[in-house]
Write a protein that holds these residues in place. Structure first.
Motif, mmCIF file in Angstrom:
data_model
loop_
_atom_site.group_PDB
_atom_site.id
_atom_site.type_symbol
_atom_site.label_atom_id
_atom_site.label_comp_id
_atom_site.label_asym_id
_atom_site.label_seq_id
_atom_site.Cartn_x
_atom_site.Cartn_y
_atom_site.Cartn_z
ATOM 1 N N ILE A 21 0.861 -1.185 0.000
ATOM 2 C CA ILE A 21 0.000 0.000 0.000
ATOM 3 C C ILE A 21 0.891 1.227 0.000
ATOM 4 O O ILE A 21 1.903 1.302 0.697
ATOM 5 C CB ILE A 21 -0.919 -0.019 1.242
ATOM 6 N N GLY A 22 0.521 2.200 -0.848
ATOM 7 C CA GLY A 22 1.284 3.437 -0.941
ATOM 8 C C GLY A 22 1.112 4.099 -2.293
ATOM 9 O O GLY A 22 0.371 3.609 -3.153
ATOM 10 N N THR A 23 1.802 5.223 -2.487
ATOM 11 C CA THR A 23 1.741 5.981 -3.739
ATOM 12 C C THR A 23 3.044 5.765 -4.495
ATOM 13 O O THR A 23 4.130 5.823 -3.918
ATOM 14 C CB THR A 23 1.517 7.480 -3.461
ATOM 15 N N TYR A 24 2.912 5.538 -5.820
ATOM 16 C CA TYR A 24 4.053 5.197 -6.663
ATOM 17 C C TYR A 24 4.179 6.203 -7.811
ATOM 18 O O TYR A 24 3.180 6.614 -8.397
ATOM 19 C CB TYR A 24 3.875 3.800 -7.272
ATOM 20 N N ALA A 25 5.399 6.575 -8.137
ATOM 21 C CA ALA A 25 5.705 7.344 -9.349
ATOM 22 C C ALA A 25 6.187 6.332 -10.380
ATOM 23 O O ALA A 25 7.014 5.472 -10.071
ATOM 24 C CB ALA A 25 6.783 8.378 -9.082
ATOM 25 N N VAL A 26 5.658 6.418 -11.600
ATOM 26 C CA VAL A 26 5.952 5.410 -12.616
ATOM 27 C C VAL A 26 6.682 6.037 -13.791
ATOM 28 O O VAL A 26 6.268 7.074 -14.313
ATOM 29 C CB VAL A 26 4.643 4.750 -13.117
ATOM 30 N N THR A 27 7.771 5.402 -14.217
ATOM 31 C CA THR A 27 8.519 5.813 -15.399
ATOM 32 C C THR A 27 8.629 4.624 -16.332
ATOM 33 O O THR A 27 8.861 3.497 -15.884
ATOM 34 C CB THR A 27 9.936 6.292 -15.020
ATOM 35 N N ALA A 28 8.445 4.870 -17.621
ATOM 36 C CA ALA A 28 8.534 3.795 -18.618
ATOM 37 C C ALA A 28 10.001 3.488 -18.910
ATOM 38 O O ALA A 28 10.790 4.382 -19.152
ATOM 39 C CB ALA A 28 7.813 4.201 -19.889
ATOM 40 N N ASN A 29 10.341 2.210 -18.893
ATOM 41 C CA ASN A 29 11.684 1.745 -19.226
ATOM 42 C C ASN A 29 11.554 0.616 -20.239
ATOM 43 O O ASN A 29 10.640 -0.198 -20.148
ATOM 44 C CB ASN A 29 12.401 1.206 -17.992
ATOM 45 N N ASN A 30 12.476 0.535 -21.180
ATOM 46 C CA ASN A 30 12.466 -0.538 -22.181
ATOM 47 C C ASN A 30 11.112 -0.657 -22.867
ATOM 48 O O ASN A 30 10.625 -1.747 -23.121
ATOM 49 C CB ASN A 30 12.845 -1.876 -21.538
ATOM 50 N N LEU A 31 10.485 0.455 -23.134
ATOM 51 C CA LEU A 31 9.164 0.480 -23.738
ATOM 52 C C LEU A 31 9.292 1.209 -25.065
ATOM 53 O O LEU A 31 9.498 2.415 -25.098
ATOM 54 C CB LEU A 31 8.200 1.203 -22.793
ATOM 55 N N LYS A 32 9.204 0.458 -26.169
ATOM 56 C CA LYS A 32 9.429 1.011 -27.501
ATOM 57 C C LYS A 32 8.649 2.301 -27.713
ATOM 58 O O LYS A 32 7.438 2.329 -27.594
ATOM 59 C CB LYS A 32 9.012 0.015 -28.569
ATOM 60 N N GLY A 33 9.385 3.359 -28.037
ATOM 61 C CA GLY A 33 8.752 4.632 -28.338
ATOM 62 C C GLY A 33 8.338 5.432 -27.136
ATOM 63 O O GLY A 33 7.832 6.538 -27.270
ATOM 64 N N TYR A 34 8.543 4.887 -25.941
ATOM 65 C CA TYR A 34 8.106 5.578 -24.734
ATOM 66 C C TYR A 34 9.207 5.678 -23.672
ATOM 67 O O TYR A 34 8.978 6.240 -22.623
ATOM 68 C CB TYR A 34 6.933 4.833 -24.085
ATOM 69 N N ALA A 35 10.367 5.087 -23.924
ATOM 70 C CA ALA A 35 11.403 4.974 -22.899
ATOM 71 C C ALA A 35 11.724 6.318 -22.270
ATOM 72 O O ALA A 35 11.867 7.327 -22.942
ATOM 73 C CB ALA A 35 12.659 4.352 -23.481
ATOM 74 N N HIS A 108 7.602 4.831 -31.499
ATOM 75 C CA HIS A 108 8.627 4.514 -32.502
ATOM 76 C C HIS A 108 9.710 3.670 -31.854
ATOM 77 O O HIS A 108 9.832 3.634 -30.628
ATOM 78 C CB HIS A 108 9.226 5.811 -33.075
ATOM 79 N N ASP A 109 10.458 2.984 -32.686
ATOM 80 C CA ASP A 109 11.569 2.182 -32.186
ATOM 81 C C ASP A 109 12.650 2.148 -33.258
ATOM 82 O O ASP A 109 12.428 1.603 -34.341
ATOM 83 C CB ASP A 109 11.115 0.767 -31.841
ATOM 84 N N ALA A 110 13.814 2.724 -32.967
ATOM 85 C CA ALA A 110 14.894 2.832 -33.940
ATOM 86 C C ALA A 110 15.480 1.476 -34.327
ATOM 87 O O ALA A 110 16.049 1.340 -35.404
ATOM 88 C CB ALA A 110 16.003 3.738 -33.399
ATOM 89 N N VAL A 111 15.348 0.463 -33.495
ATOM 90 C CA VAL A 111 15.938 -0.839 -33.773
ATOM 91 C C VAL A 111 15.002 -1.718 -34.593
ATOM 92 O O VAL A 111 15.357 -2.210 -35.655
ATOM 93 C CB VAL A 111 16.338 -1.556 -32.456
ATOM 94 N N ASN A 112 13.792 -1.928 -34.115
ATOM 95 C CA ASN A 112 12.863 -2.841 -34.770
ATOM 96 C C ASN A 112 11.700 -2.149 -35.475
ATOM 97 O O ASN A 112 10.944 -2.789 -36.180
ATOM 98 C CB ASN A 112 12.289 -3.831 -33.753
ATOM 99 N N GLY A 113 11.526 -0.864 -35.260
ATOM 100 C CA GLY A 113 10.374 -0.168 -35.813
ATOM 101 C C GLY A 113 9.094 -0.612 -35.122
ATOM 102 O O GLY A 113 9.058 -1.627 -34.440
ATOM 103 N N ILE A 114 8.060 0.155 -35.280
ATOM 104 C CA ILE A 114 6.743 -0.205 -34.775
ATOM 105 C C ILE A 114 5.785 -0.125 -35.947
ATOM 106 O O ILE A 114 5.685 0.905 -36.615
ATOM 107 C CB ILE A 114 6.300 0.718 -33.628
#
Length: 183
Positions: A21-35, A108-114
């Protein structure tokens, strides 16, 4: 001391994640086009059973719609959809007077494209809408693509008559009509 949780997921869902239980700050990691994108915060309470998060990509896709004579299609809309075209994604984007439309916040993804699919639900009076989605492989953060939309074909009846003697009509023959680029 803060505890960091790495949450892996497949097809947008992480199953059976146990979080205190608690409050979380979320950051995208390893997420194509959103990292590196900060998604949001969320709070886990004793009654929390599901959390829905949204991410925003930072890509820009510029599409120019031209016809088979290399003229811009000057009106209409474009839309992302599934590969078949029967499930639209997001809102339509207007095609401007120069044939250009811009999608913002595109993954977007520079390696594999989306792979993205673009259809044209509406068009100008001289072109049919593109109902079969066109594939676009989004590799760069900013990308320019061209989609071709053939000029609308109209069924017409041609009547051939003698130019000098009205009433006289050729009995048999053939004509050759060549489509020329607009001047």
């Amino acid at each position: 001391m803060q505890t960091v949780y790495t949450i892996d997921f497949t097809n947008s869902t992480a199953q059976n994640v146990q979080l205190p239980i608690g409050t979380y700050a979320v950051t995208a990691n390893n997420l194509k086009g959103y990292a590196g994108t900060t998604i949001s915060t969320f709070t886990v309470t004793p009654n929390t059973t599901q959390i829905n998060l949204q991410v925003t990509a930072d890509g820009t896709l510029n599409i120019t719609v031209k016809d088979n004579q290399n003229n811009p299609v000057t009106a209409g809309t474009l839309q992302f959809s599934n590969a078949v075209g029967n499930v639209p994604y997001g809102s339509t984007v207007n095609i401007g007077a120069t044939g250009n439309a811009t999608f913002r916040n595109v993954p977007h993804d520079a390696v594999n494209g989306i792979d993205l699919f673009v259809s044209q639900p509406t068009s100008d009076a001289s072109h049919n809408p593109i109902t079969v989605p066109q594939a676009v492989d989004m590799v760069g953060a900013t990308q320019n693509e061209t989609i071709l939309n053939d000029t609308k074909a109209i069924t017409v009846t041609l009547n051939v008559a003698d130019a000098n003697y009205p009433g006289i009509t050729p009995i048999n023959g053939s004509l050759t009509a060549e489509l020329r680029a607009a001047q």
